[in-house]
Design a protein around this motif. Structure first.
Motif, PDB file in Angstrom:
ATOM      1  N   ARG A 425      -4.574  -7.300  16.887  1.00  0.00           N
ATOM      2  CA  ARG A 425      -3.773  -6.755  15.788  1.00  0.00           C
ATOM      3  C   ARG A 425      -4.626  -6.532  14.538  1.00  0.00           C
ATOM      4  O   ARG A 425      -4.469  -5.527  13.842  1.00  0.00           O
ATOM      5  CB  ARG A 425      -2.612  -7.705  15.463  1.00  0.00           C
ATOM      6  N   ARG A 426      -5.549  -7.475  14.258  1.00  0.00           N
ATOM      7  CA  ARG A 426      -6.403  -7.330  13.081  1.00  0.00           C
ATOM      8  C   ARG A 426      -7.300  -6.099  13.195  1.00  0.00           C
ATOM      9  O   ARG A 426      -7.497  -5.350  12.236  1.00  0.00           O
ATOM     10  CB  ARG A 426      -7.244  -8.587  12.877  1.00  0.00           C
ATOM     11  N   VAL A 427      -7.866  -5.893  14.385  1.00  0.00           N
ATOM     12  CA  VAL A 427      -8.719  -4.714  14.596  1.00  0.00           C
ATOM     13  C   VAL A 427      -7.910  -3.439  14.408  1.00  0.00           C
ATOM     14  O   VAL A 427      -8.338  -2.490  13.734  1.00  0.00           O
ATOM     15  CB  VAL A 427      -9.357  -4.757  16.001  1.00  0.00           C
ATOM     16  N   TYR A 428      -6.733  -3.409  14.997  1.00  0.00           N
ATOM     17  CA  TYR A 428      -5.889  -2.219  14.927  1.00  0.00           C
ATOM     18  C   TYR A 428      -5.458  -1.938  13.489  1.00  0.00           C
ATOM     19  O   TYR A 428      -5.523  -0.794  13.007  1.00  0.00           O
ATOM     20  CB  TYR A 428      -4.669  -2.414  15.838  1.00  0.00           C
ATOM     21  N   GLU A 429      -5.040  -2.980  12.769  1.00  0.00           N
ATOM     22  CA  GLU A 429      -4.603  -2.797  11.379  1.00  0.00           C
ATOM     23  C   GLU A 429      -5.766  -2.354  10.493  1.00  0.00           C
ATOM     24  O   GLU A 429      -5.592  -1.564   9.558  1.00  0.00           O
ATOM     25  CB  GLU A 429      -3.976  -4.090  10.867  1.00  0.00           C
ATOM     26  N   ARG A 430      -6.967  -2.868  10.779  1.00  0.00           N
ATOM     27  CA  ARG A 430      -8.146  -2.449  10.009  1.00  0.00           C
ATOM     28  C   ARG A 430      -8.436  -0.962  10.234  1.00  0.00           C
ATOM     29  O   ARG A 430      -8.759  -0.217   9.304  1.00  0.00           O
ATOM     30  CB  ARG A 430      -9.348  -3.301  10.421  1.00  0.00           C
ATOM     31  N   MET A 431      -8.321  -0.527  11.465  1.00  0.00           N
ATOM     32  CA  MET A 431      -8.553   0.895  11.771  1.00  0.00           C
ATOM     33  C   MET A 431      -7.521   1.774  11.080  1.00  0.00           C
ATOM     34  O   MET A 431      -7.844   2.858  10.582  1.00  0.00           O
ATOM     35  CB  MET A 431      -8.514   1.117  13.286  1.00  0.00           C
ATOM     36  N   LEU A 432      -6.279   1.306  11.015  1.00  0.00           N
ATOM     37  CA  LEU A 432      -5.244   2.065  10.320  1.00  0.00           C
ATOM     38  C   LEU A 432      -5.528   2.129   8.819  1.00  0.00           C
ATOM     39  O   LEU A 432      -5.460   3.197   8.201  1.00  0.00           O
ATOM     40  CB  LEU A 432      -3.872   1.422  10.559  1.00  0.00           C
ATOM     41  N   SER A 433      -5.855   0.972   8.224  1.00  0.00           N
ATOM     42  CA  SER A 433      -6.031   0.914   6.776  1.00  0.00           C
ATOM     43  C   SER A 433      -7.232   1.719   6.307  1.00  0.00           C
ATOM     44  O   SER A 433      -7.245   2.247   5.188  1.00  0.00           O
ATOM     45  CB  SER A 433      -6.162  -0.543   6.318  1.00  0.00           C
ATOM     46  N   GLU A 434      -8.258   1.816   7.154  1.00  0.00           N
ATOM     47  CA  GLU A 434      -9.467   2.554   6.772  1.00  0.00           C
ATOM     48  C   GLU A 434      -9.432   4.018   7.201  1.00  0.00           C
ATOM     49  O   GLU A 434     -10.409   4.748   7.016  1.00  0.00           O
ATOM     50  CB  GLU A 434     -10.701   1.862   7.349  1.00  0.00           C
ATOM     51  N   GLY A 435      -8.321   4.438   7.772  1.00  0.00           N
ATOM     52  CA  GLY A 435      -8.188   5.843   8.143  1.00  0.00           C
ATOM     53  C   GLY A 435      -8.935   6.228   9.399  1.00  0.00           C
ATOM     54  O   GLY A 435      -9.091   7.422   9.686  1.00  0.00           O
ATOM     55  N   LEU A 436      -9.422   5.230  10.154  1.00  0.00           N
ATOM     56  CA  LEU A 436     -10.103   5.542  11.413  1.00  0.00           C
ATOM     57  C   LEU A 436      -9.115   6.068  12.449  1.00  0.00           C
ATOM     58  O   LEU A 436      -9.499   6.767  13.385  1.00  0.00           O
ATOM     59  CB  LEU A 436     -10.832   4.303  11.929  1.00  0.00           C
ATOM     60  N   ILE A 437      -7.850   5.678  12.286  1.00  0.00           N
ATOM     61  CA  ILE A 437      -6.765   6.304  13.029  1.00  0.00           C
ATOM     62  C   ILE A 437      -6.042   7.206  12.038  1.00  0.00           C
ATOM     63  O   ILE A 437      -5.571   6.750  10.996  1.00  0.00           O
ATOM     64  CB  ILE A 437      -5.799   5.257  13.604  1.00  0.00           C
ATOM     65  N   LYS A 438      -5.967   8.480  12.330  1.00  0.00           N
ATOM     66  CA  LYS A 438      -5.390   9.435  11.379  1.00  0.00           C
ATOM     67  C   LYS A 438      -3.906   9.147  11.151  1.00  0.00           C
ATOM     68  O   LYS A 438      -3.184   8.791  12.100  1.00  0.00           O
ATOM     69  CB  LYS A 438      -5.558  10.864  11.913  1.00  0.00           C
ATOM     70  N   PRO A 439      -3.439   9.279   9.907  1.00  0.00           N
ATOM     71  CA  PRO A 439      -2.000   9.114   9.643  1.00  0.00           C
ATOM     72  C   PRO A 439      -1.195  10.219  10.312  1.00  0.00           C
ATOM     73  O   PRO A 439      -1.736  11.274  10.664  1.00  0.00           O
ATOM     74  CB  PRO A 439      -1.903   9.188   8.124  1.00  0.00           C
ATOM     75  N   LEU A 440       0.089   9.974  10.487  1.00  0.00           N
ATOM     76  CA  LEU A 440       0.953  10.995  11.060  1.00  0.00           C
ATOM     77  C   LEU A 440       0.915  12.252  10.198  1.00  0.00           C
ATOM     78  O   LEU A 440       0.852  12.162   8.969  1.00  0.00           O
ATOM     79  CB  LEU A 440       2.400  10.476  11.150  1.00  0.00           C
ATOM     80  N   PRO A 441       0.933  13.410  10.819  1.00  0.00           N
ATOM     81  CA  PRO A 441       0.898  14.650  10.026  1.00  0.00           C
ATOM     82  C   PRO A 441       2.082  14.730   9.073  1.00  0.00           C
ATOM     83  O   PRO A 441       3.207  14.382   9.422  1.00  0.00           O
ATOM     84  CB  PRO A 441       0.962  15.748  11.096  1.00  0.00           C
ATOM     85  N   GLY A 442       1.778  15.136   7.843  1.00  0.00           N
ATOM     86  CA  GLY A 442       2.838  15.247   6.839  1.00  0.00           C
ATOM     87  C   GLY A 442       3.080  13.988   6.063  1.00  0.00           C
ATOM     88  O   GLY A 442       3.985  13.939   5.219  1.00  0.00           O
ATOM     89  N   THR A 443       2.291  12.919   6.340  1.00  0.00           N
ATOM     90  CA  THR A 443       2.442  11.676   5.613  1.00  0.00           C
ATOM     91  C   THR A 443       1.149  11.354   4.878  1.00  0.00           C
ATOM     92  O   THR A 443       0.094  11.908   5.187  1.00  0.00           O
ATOM     93  CB  THR A 443       2.785  10.494   6.541  1.00  0.00           C
ATOM     94  N   VAL A 444       1.224  10.447   3.915  1.00  0.00           N
ATOM     95  CA  VAL A 444       0.050  10.028   3.141  1.00  0.00           C
ATOM     96  C   VAL A 444      -0.309   8.610   3.549  1.00  0.00           C
ATOM     97  O   VAL A 444       0.560   7.734   3.595  1.00  0.00           O
ATOM     98  CB  VAL A 444       0.336  10.105   1.626  1.00  0.00           C
ATOM     99  N   ARG A 445      -1.575   8.364   3.840  1.00  0.00           N
ATOM    100  CA  ARG A 445      -1.997   7.020   4.220  1.00  0.00           C
ATOM    101  C   ARG A 445      -1.900   6.086   3.020  1.00  0.00           C
ATOM    102  O   ARG A 445      -2.349   6.404   1.923  1.00  0.00           O
ATOM    103  CB  ARG A 445      -3.454   7.049   4.726  1.00  0.00           C
ATOM    104  N   LYS A 446      -1.294   4.901   3.255  1.00  0.00           N
ATOM    105  CA  LYS A 446      -1.186   3.904   2.193  1.00  0.00           C
ATOM    106  C   LYS A 446      -2.363   2.966   2.236  1.00  0.00           C
ATOM    107  O   LYS A 446      -2.852   2.631   3.287  1.00  0.00           O
ATOM    108  CB  LYS A 446       0.124   3.112   2.343  1.00  0.00           C
TER     109      LYS A 446
END
Length: 446
Positions: A425-446
């Motif tokens: 979970r920590r690895v996955y959340e880190r990838m999300l927070s750093e934009g390594l996984i692209k946000p859903l189209p039409g949304t802004v990464r927090k």
């Protein structure tokens, strides 16, 4: 009902849009450091030869020196996908990727989608046996009935790793968990409860066996399919004995009253209905529910449209209503079971899985809900703590049944599973927070 139908169509549109954008839900990524080209000398040649020799001495060493210990194959022929039917292996890939995503996010399991083009059940078994050296277990998915029974039975007999058909065993396990708490709420005992299994495909055939393993009486289980109530004198028994012996055997040991007829007769006076029949609404009639015993329990599990809308079931007097959907209360969904089950069998390096292991998983899941209510009989997928708990119960029971290569206390397995899932979970959340996984189209990464 219009709102419910519109919500379903909205999910369909989002699924198409996002799937085209990401072009797949999963990817393979290294887990070891590579600092220079020299590192390949021990990750690959020449050093890897020593690892191969070690495994050649004993094939079980593959669980210690390779990723086999945490890898499973998701096998399907695409002959019965969701509510769509036989759409073929290519179309099944989208569902298998979704399954792989859930395995990883919730159970820290590396699950590889493998849709296969096979014509017969024997070919399916042969492919699975050939793939066994690569995996620590198989999750079978979306295979038509009764072919799925034969395939599971053959693989469980012949493999040295667990084979699990989620449409059978996963659905049965989460159903049992939901029924445990539902009966606690209405104050009824397993051995006194009359259960109607509406539909006799893979899910309800397995549910019948698991209910009996958990203390429900076979004579109090009534199975009703498109031809009516199952009983030994039904005119198609000879045909079932040849073509579907699994269903035939249940006809011999269920329905102690020898009820005959259709759904009206099956529902009358029953305590519980578990439906895995054709999509609704309208498959289950209000008047059938009104004929049931006090505090009726209705599990309408067809996806994506349940056999009766929950609001209609409650209008007909149902005390507790569950569906397979997450946008209604009481989602009876395999996703609450299979990530923890496979985390557990992998941690125990299991050789197999049986109904006693499944009962242990179901009780662990039910007991997590300390004060069950009519609107909350099972946890939700957001309560991630359930997954290491189910894993520890499964690993411990697997070892107790003599099916594991590793043993340990329940507390030990809980610690192992919790660390695995938390790290993932920590690895996955880190990838999300750093934009390594692209946000859903039409949304802004927090």
């Amino acid at each position: 009902m219009l709102d419910e139908e519109a919500r379903t169509e909205g999910f369909n549109e989002m699924a198409l849009k996002f799937s085209e954008y990401y072009k797949g839900k999963i990817q393979i990524f290294p887990k070891v450091p590579v600092r220079s080209l020299e590192d390949f000398s021990f990750w690959y040649t020449p050093g890897v030869a020593a690892v191969s020799r070690k495994i050649a001495e004993n094939a079980d060493n593959s669980f210690e020196y390779t990723g086999r210990w945490n890898s499973i194959g998701i096998l399907t022929d695409g002959t019965r996908v969701l509510g769509l039917g036989n759409v073929g292996p290519e179309a099944a890939m989208a569902v298998m990727e979704g399954k792989s995503l859930i395995f990883n996010v919730l159970g820290a399991v590396n699950a590889v989608p493998i849709p296969i083009r096979v014509r017969t059940r024997d070919e399916f078994v042969s492919v699975a046996r050939a793939l066994e050296p690569a995996f620590g277990g198989f999750n079978l998915e979306d295979i038509e009935s009764p072919k799925c029974f034969f395939i599971l039975e053959e693989l469980q007999k012949s493999l040295s790793i667990p084979a699990w058909h989620d449409d059978q065993l996963g659905t049965a396990s989460i159903t049992l968990a939901g029924l445990i708490n539902s009966l606690r709420i209405v104050g009824k005992k397993h051995e006194d409860t009359t259960v109607v299994l509406f539909g006799s495909g893979a899910a309800n055939i397995a549910t019948a066996h698991l209910l009996m393993a958990a203390g429900f009486r076979g004579e109090n289980i009534i199975i009703c399919d498109s031809k009516g109530i199952l009983h030994p004198e039904r005119e198609d028994m000879d045909q079932l004995m040849l073509n579907n012996p699994w269903k035939y055997r249940l006809a011999m040991i269920t329905n102690g009253e020898r009820r005959k007829g259709g759904p009206e007769e099956a529902f009358r006076g029953a305590d519980v209905v578990v439906s895995a029949a054709k999509q609704g609404p309208g498959t289950i009639k209000k008047e059938w529910i009104r004929s049931m015993d006090r505090d009726p329990i209705i599990f309408a599990l067809a996806n994506p449209i349940p056999e009766i809308w929950p609001s209609e079931a409650r209008e007909a007097g149902a005390r507790i209503v569950a569906t397979g959907r997450g946008d209604f209360p009481n989602q009876i969904n395999n996703s609450l079971i299979f990530p923890g089950v496979f985390r557990g069998v992998l941690d125990a390096r299991a050789k197999g899985v049986n109904f006693k292991v499944m009962v242990a998983a179901s009780y662990e899941l039910a007991d997590y809900v300390k004060e069950p209510t009519e609107e909350k009989i099972v946890p939700t997928m957001e309560e991630w703590e359930i997954y290491p708990r189910v894993a520890s119960a499964v690993a411990y029971e697997t070892a107790s049944q003599g099916l594991a290569r590793r043993s340990g206390s329940k507390e030990h397995f809980l610690k192992v599973a919790t660390e695995m899932i938390e790290n993932n979970r920590r690895v996955y959340e880190r990838m999300l927070s750093e934009g390594l996984i692209k946000p859903l189209p039409g949304t802004v990464r927090k």
